[in-house]
Write an enzyme that holds these catalytic residues in place. Structure first.
Site, PDB file in Angstrom:
ATOM      1  N   ASP A 166      33.572  43.297  23.408  1.00  0.00           N
ATOM      2  CA  ASP A 166      32.485  43.715  24.615  1.00  0.00           C
ATOM      3  C   ASP A 166      32.517  44.327  25.597  1.00  0.00           C
ATOM      4  OD1 ASP A 166      31.178  41.988  27.018  1.00  0.00           O
ATOM      5  OD2 ASP A 166      31.044  40.495  26.171  1.00  0.00           O
ATOM      6  N   HIS A 218      37.637  36.445  26.581  1.00  0.00           N
ATOM      7  CA  HIS A 218      36.553  36.165  28.692  1.00  0.00           C
ATOM      8  C   HIS A 218      35.695  34.897  28.316  1.00  0.00           C
ATOM      9  CE1 HIS A 218      33.090  38.169  26.569  1.00  0.00           C
ATOM     10  NE2 HIS A 218      34.051  38.850  25.083  1.00  0.00           N
ATOM     11  N   CYS A 274      38.821  41.330  22.894  1.00  0.00           N
ATOM     12  CA  CYS A 274      37.141  41.160  22.315  1.00  0.00           C
ATOM     13  C   CYS A 274      36.271  42.371  22.768  1.00  0.00           C
ATOM     14  CB  CYS A 274      36.581  40.234  23.075  1.00  0.00           C
ATOM     15  SG  CYS A 274      34.739  40.162  22.524  1.00  0.00           S
ATOM     16  N   ARG A 283      32.249  44.777  28.761  1.00  0.00           N
ATOM     17  CA  ARG A 283      32.569  44.418  29.509  1.00  0.00           C
ATOM     18  C   ARG A 283      33.651  44.031  30.604  1.00  0.00           C
ATOM     19  NH1 ARG A 283      28.103  39.634  30.036  1.00  0.00           N
ATOM     20  NH2 ARG A 283      28.735  39.734  27.842  1.00  0.00           N
ATOM     21  N   CYS A 288      31.554  34.968  25.902  1.00  0.00           N
ATOM     22  CA  CYS A 288      32.042  35.305  25.422  1.00  0.00           C
ATOM     23  C   CYS A 288      30.976  35.252  23.501  1.00  0.00           C
ATOM     24  CB  CYS A 288      32.937  35.080  24.394  1.00  0.00           C
ATOM     25  SG  CYS A 288      33.867  36.201  22.854  1.00  0.00           S
TER      26      CYS A 288
END
Ligand code: CO
Length: 216
Positions: free
Chosen positions: A50, A104, A48, A52, A107
């Protein structure tokens, strides 16, 4: 106090870059000159976007060890030339031995797909995740909101692994006896820990037996 120009040109990031590069050179003076000759990663990471969930940091590997493709909610679409090109280059040129699809928990893309809210253009992309929800309708019976989100994060990884395995690229590699394993992982942004969802899939037979239909 930093000048406006320093802030506008992201000077601090260049400073951080120098500190990082010098730190690596102190440990291994030849690191960058060796790496500049070639890349030979063993892993393709499909994850992803993202912020993080940074691939190299999560598995604690340096530059050069992972070939990476990231998009919102780690989706592998049958006709996405970007993702397919990454997979083809990784498998046929770099000859990676493992493809990891890593989702994750928590998400945002998956959450938006579950909520069915209106977000404009991105809803077309999230449609692929809504499909996963629909394909697996039974798996969500009796689950609350939080459990549904966790479940869809996991089932989305499995679905995307299915899509990776069904690409002409992976099918051809397996047919030719290439050693190539596909993995379905999910990462917890709460504790930084990875979990393997369905083991490694290393052949068409394994794929058909373990994941093609049954993981639901
Ligand atoms: Co995400």
């Amino acid at each position: 106090m930093r000048s406006k120009q320093a802030l506008d040109t992201l000077k601090d990031l260049f400073e951080r870059n120098l500190t990082w590069a010098n730190g690596i050179k102190q440990e291994d003076p030849d690191f960058f000159s060796n790496l500049s000759q070639q890349q030979a990663p063993e892993y393709l990471w499909i994850g992803c976007s993202d912020s993080r969930v940074p691939a190299n940091q999560i598995v604690n590997l340096p530059p050069g060890d992972i070939f990476v493709h990231r998009n919102i909610a780690n989706v592998v679409v049958h006709s996405d030339l970007n993702c397919l090109s990454v997979i083809q280059y990784a498998v046929e040129v770099l000859k990676v031995k493992h493809i990891i699809v890593c989702g994750h928990y928590g998400c945002g893309g998956i959450k938006a797909a579950l909520e069915n809210s209106e977000n404009g253009l991105i809803d077309n992309w999230l449609g692929h995740i809504k499909d996963v929800r629909r394909f697996n309708a039974k798996a969500f019976e009796g689950l609350d909101e939080k459990q549904s989100l966790d479940r869809l994060c996991e089932l989305n990884v499995i679905e995307q692994v299915r899509n990776v395995c069904n690409t002409t690229i992976v099918q051809k590699a397996w047919k030719n006896g290439v050693k190539l394993n596909v993995h379905s992982w999910v990462y917890s942004i709460k504790n930084g820990i990875l979990k393997d969802l369905a083991g490694s899939i290393g052949s068409k037979e394994e794929f058909n037996k373990r994941i093609a239909e049954d993981y639901r």
